[in-house]
Design a protein around this motif. Structure first.
Motif, PDB file in Angstrom:
ATOM      1  N   VAL A 132       0.859  -1.177   0.000  1.00 31.60           N
ATOM      2  CA  VAL A 132       0.000   0.000   0.000  1.00 31.60           C
ATOM      3  C   VAL A 132       0.897   1.229   0.000  1.00 31.60           C
ATOM      4  N   VAL A 133       0.325   2.361  -0.375  1.00 37.32           N
ATOM      5  CA  VAL A 133       1.047   3.625  -0.277  1.00 37.32           C
ATOM      6  C   VAL A 133       0.324   4.498   0.729  1.00 37.32           C
ATOM      7  N   ALA A 134       1.092   5.066   1.662  1.00 34.18           N
ATOM      8  CA  ALA A 134       0.550   5.975   2.676  1.00 34.18           C
ATOM      9  C   ALA A 134       0.990   7.388   2.336  1.00 34.18           C
ATOM     10  N   LYS A 135       0.026   8.329   2.368  1.00 37.54           N
ATOM     11  CA  LYS A 135       0.315   9.717   2.012  1.00 37.54           C
ATOM     12  C   LYS A 135      -0.241  10.641   3.085  1.00 37.54           C
ATOM     13  N   SER A 136       0.449  11.736   3.342  1.00 35.82           N
ATOM     14  CA  SER A 136      -0.096  12.745   4.228  1.00 35.82           C
ATOM     15  C   SER A 136      -1.381  13.296   3.623  1.00 35.82           C
ATOM     16  N   VAL A 137      -2.387  13.543   4.458  1.00 37.44           N
ATOM     17  CA  VAL A 137      -3.670  14.030   3.955  1.00 37.44           C
ATOM     18  C   VAL A 137      -3.533  15.434   3.386  1.00 37.44           C
ATOM     19  N   THR A 138      -2.700  16.254   3.987  1.00 38.27           N
ATOM     20  CA  THR A 138      -2.424  17.591   3.463  1.00 38.27           C
ATOM     21  C   THR A 138      -0.934  17.712   3.180  1.00 38.27           C
ATOM     22  N   GLU A 139      -0.604  18.681   2.347  1.00 37.17           N
ATOM     23  CA  GLU A 139       0.775  18.929   1.939  1.00 37.17           C
ATOM     24  C   GLU A 139       1.308  17.731   1.160  1.00 37.17           C
ATOM     25  N   GLY A 140       2.542  17.799   0.765  1.00 38.89           N
ATOM     26  CA  GLY A 140       3.131  16.697   0.021  1.00 38.89           C
ATOM     27  C   GLY A 140       2.822  16.772  -1.458  1.00 38.89           C
ATOM     28  N   TYR A 141       3.857  16.748  -2.295  1.00 40.59           N
ATOM     29  CA  TYR A 141       3.712  16.721  -3.750  1.00 40.59           C
ATOM     30  C   TYR A 141       5.038  16.260  -4.327  1.00 40.59           C
ATOM     31  N   ASP A 142       5.038  15.857  -5.595  1.00 44.21           N
ATOM     32  CA  ASP A 142       6.238  15.333  -6.254  1.00 44.21           C
ATOM     33  C   ASP A 142       6.895  14.236  -5.426  1.00 44.21           C
ATOM     34  N   GLY A 143       6.066  13.354  -4.852  1.00 41.59           N
ATOM     35  CA  GLY A 143       6.597  12.214  -4.109  1.00 41.59           C
ATOM     36  C   GLY A 143       6.903  12.480  -2.654  1.00 41.59           C
ATOM     37  N   LYS A 144       6.763  13.736  -2.213  1.00 44.24           N
ATOM     38  CA  LYS A 144       7.040  14.068  -0.811  1.00 44.24           C
ATOM     39  C   LYS A 144       5.842  13.668   0.061  1.00 44.24           C
ATOM     40  N   GLY A 145       6.108  13.399   1.342  1.00 45.19           N
ATOM     41  CA  GLY A 145       5.034  13.108   2.279  1.00 45.19           C
ATOM     42  C   GLY A 145       4.342  11.794   2.045  1.00 45.19           C
ATOM     43  N   GLN A 146       5.078  10.792   1.561  1.00 44.50           N
ATOM     44  CA  GLN A 146       4.460   9.488   1.351  1.00 44.50           C
ATOM     45  C   GLN A 146       5.479   8.376   1.511  1.00 44.50           C
ATOM     46  N   ALA A 147       4.969   7.166   1.686  1.00 42.13           N
ATOM     47  CA  ALA A 147       5.828   5.997   1.857  1.00 42.13           C
ATOM     48  C   ALA A 147       5.080   4.765   1.359  1.00 42.13           C
ATOM     49  N   VAL A 148       5.837   3.786   0.880  1.00 45.38           N
ATOM     50  CA  VAL A 148       5.279   2.514   0.437  1.00 45.38           C
ATOM     51  C   VAL A 148       5.504   1.473   1.531  1.00 45.38           C
ATOM     52  N   LEU A 149       4.438   0.776   1.896  1.00 42.33           N
ATOM     53  CA  LEU A 149       4.529  -0.305   2.871  1.00 42.33           C
ATOM     54  C   LEU A 149       4.389  -1.630   2.133  1.00 42.33           C
ATOM     55  N   ARG A 150       5.396  -2.459   2.233  1.00 42.29           N
ATOM     56  CA  ARG A 150       5.343  -3.780   1.611  1.00 42.29           C
ATOM     57  C   ARG A 150       5.005  -4.861   2.625  1.00 42.29           C
ATOM     58  N   ASP A 151       4.900  -4.457   3.885  1.00 45.19           N
ATOM     59  CA  ASP A 151       4.507  -5.367   4.960  1.00 45.19           C
ATOM     60  C   ASP A 151       3.855  -4.519   6.042  1.00 45.19           C
ATOM     61  N   PRO A 152       2.767  -4.989   6.681  1.00 45.08           N
ATOM     62  CA  PRO A 152       2.159  -4.198   7.758  1.00 45.08           C
ATOM     63  C   PRO A 152       3.139  -3.836   8.861  1.00 45.08           C
ATOM     64  N   ALA A 153       4.186  -4.656   9.026  1.00 44.37           N
ATOM     65  CA  ALA A 153       5.187  -4.367  10.055  1.00 44.37           C
ATOM     66  C   ALA A 153       5.981  -3.089   9.765  1.00 44.37           C
ATOM     67  N   ASP A 154       5.885  -2.578   8.528  1.00 37.47           N
ATOM     68  CA  ASP A 154       6.590  -1.339   8.164  1.00 37.47           C
ATOM     69  C   ASP A 154       5.867  -0.096   8.679  1.00 37.47           C
ATOM     70  N   ALA A 155       4.696  -0.274   9.299  1.00 36.14           N
ATOM     71  CA  ALA A 155       3.832   0.864   9.617  1.00 36.14           C
ATOM     72  C   ALA A 155       4.509   1.876  10.543  1.00 36.14           C
ATOM     73  N   ALA A 156       5.160   1.419  11.608  1.00 34.58           N
ATOM     74  CA  ALA A 156       5.758   2.354  12.569  1.00 34.58           C
ATOM     75  C   ALA A 156       6.816   3.222  11.903  1.00 34.58           C
ATOM     76  N   ASP A 157       7.676   2.612  11.084  1.00 35.41           N
ATOM     77  CA  ASP A 157       8.727   3.378  10.398  1.00 35.41           C
ATOM     78  C   ASP A 157       8.114   4.353   9.398  1.00 35.41           C
ATOM     79  N   ALA A 158       7.089   3.900   8.660  1.00 37.34           N
ATOM     80  CA  ALA A 158       6.442   4.785   7.686  1.00 37.34           C
ATOM     81  C   ALA A 158       5.775   5.960   8.377  1.00 37.34           C
ATOM     82  N   TRP A 159       5.107   5.696   9.494  1.00 38.00           N
ATOM     83  CA  TRP A 159       4.447   6.760  10.252  1.00 38.00           C
ATOM     84  C   TRP A 159       5.459   7.829  10.669  1.00 38.00           C
TER      85      TRP A 159
END
Length: 376
Positions: A132-159
């Motif tokens: 899944v891809v997680a994105k900030s609800v506001t701000e962020g563009y050109d790839g900023k403010g987002q992260a790809v999670l390839r495992d649910p265990a990645d959630a804390a680091d992505a947050w």
């Protein structure tokens, strides 16, 4: 007409270049302290102390950058016509509001969830299924403010890496290509649509846009036209609007996001369409008839990021058009774009490959229609 532009970057610069033949005059209001338009009258106003002076110099207001304080846009709207409206910018600034609008208008999107904690992010990843891809609800563009999670265990680091109080979590889409539709709506509700473009992104930044696509079914274009018309009418929109989409193998389209302004994926129109997106935006906001939007010939835009190529080498390519932004080189910075125009898509692809070899750090493009029978 005296036009005020919120923002003073390359999009504002290109608006002004399109507007001077219409006898427009431009005043830019820069709220960042780092203007780069290099044209017109630029007012730097980081503390909003010069709004009265700005308003005294303009008949109406538009913007080239949507990450603006909504109260600022609303304050200007109380004094002068602002196109597009503050409501359009409010919705486009917030991915949750944007997705709710898509849902209300029955515009399909990838499956998504809204979360406000690392635990919620992990739960959403499990429910939707990674990646899944997680994105900030506001701000962020050109790839900023987002992260790809390839495992649910990645959630804390992505947050932690996104560092935003609310995120939207979207399922990955098995798409054939990324596309965009650009349309323009006038003051009286008249609408014109540009041919859809195929877009290639690298690290979240657009590198290539090609239009028209030789293998695009007319029904897919009409479906995209219908989606963006619904948005234009719902928002009582005036000006150019861009809708980015994923096209799936069955021809279906899923909306990614929209932008309430002239857009990078529409730069091809400057040399490849009868009327550029910039001229049509200015026509719309001034109440003038909209210009013809059809493509003159197959065209591809090549973005120049970080470092510039040798201008002479680029311009030695037949029917190449170099648009420089007069900005200093810096990693990840958009410095210029090159529009390549050809008589056929086969010739165009040859030109694009030749051009890519000249542009520093430009990846070799692979368009979805290459190797198919589609040709013009």
């Amino acid at each position: 007409m005296k036009i005020g532009v919120l923002g003073a970057g390359q999009l504002g610069r290109m608006l002004a270049l399109a507007g001077y033949p219409l006898a427009n005059r431009f005043t830019f209001l820069d709220t960042t302290g780092h203007p780069s338009a290099g044209i017109g009258n630029v007012m730097i106003d980081t503390d909003q102390r010069h709004l009265e002076s700005f308003l005294a110099n303009v008949d109406l207001v538009t913007y080239e950058f949507e990450h603006l304080p909504v109260p600022l846009v609303q304050a200007l709207e109380a004094e002068r016509p602002v196109y597009p409206s503050s409501e359009a910018i409010r919705i486009c600034q917030n991915r949750a509001e944007e997705k709710a609008l898509f849902d209300r208008l029955a515009i399909p999107t990838p499956a998504y969830r809204l979360v406000d904690s690392a635990e919620g992010l992990e739960a959403a990843a499990r429910e939707l299924g990674t990646p899944v891809v997680a994105k900030s609800v506001t701000e962020g563009y050109d790839g900023k403010g987002q992260a790809v999670l390839r495992d649910p265990a990645d959630a804390a680091d992505a947050w932690r890496s996104i560092n935003h109080p609310r995120l939207i979590v979207e399922s990955f889409v098995d798409f054939v290509r990324e596309v965009s539709i650009i349309a323009v709506r006038g003051r009286e509700g008249d609408v014109a649509f540009y041919p859809m473009a195929e877009n290639i992104h690298v690290d979240g930044i657009l590198r290539y846009s090609l239009a028209p696509m030789p293998d695009l079914d007319e029904a897919v274009q009409q479906r995209a036209d219908g989606y963006i018309r619904a948005l234009l009418d719902e928002l009582d929109y005036v000006g150019v609007l861009t809708l980015e989409l994923f096209q799936c193998a069955d021809g279906s389209l899923l909306a990614n996001e929209m932008a309430p302004r002239v857009h990078n994926s529409g730069h091809w129109t400057m040399d490849g369409a009868v009327t550029s997106q910039f001229e049509n935006h200015l026509r719309a906001i001034q109440g003038l008839p909209l210009g013809e939007t059809s493509a003159r010939a197959p065209t591809c835009m090549v973005n120049v990021i970080g470092r510039e190529p040798d201008p002479a080498a680029v311009l030695a390519i037949a029917n190449a058009h170099l648009h420089r932004y007069d900005k200093s080189e810096r990693a990840g910075r958009k410095l210029a774009h090159i529009n390549l125009v050809a008589d056929s898509h086969a010739e165009l692809l040859d030109k694009v490959r030749a051009c890519a070899a000249l542009v520093p750090d430009a990846p070799a493009p692979e368009f979805s229609f290459e190797g198919t029978s589609g040709e013009s």
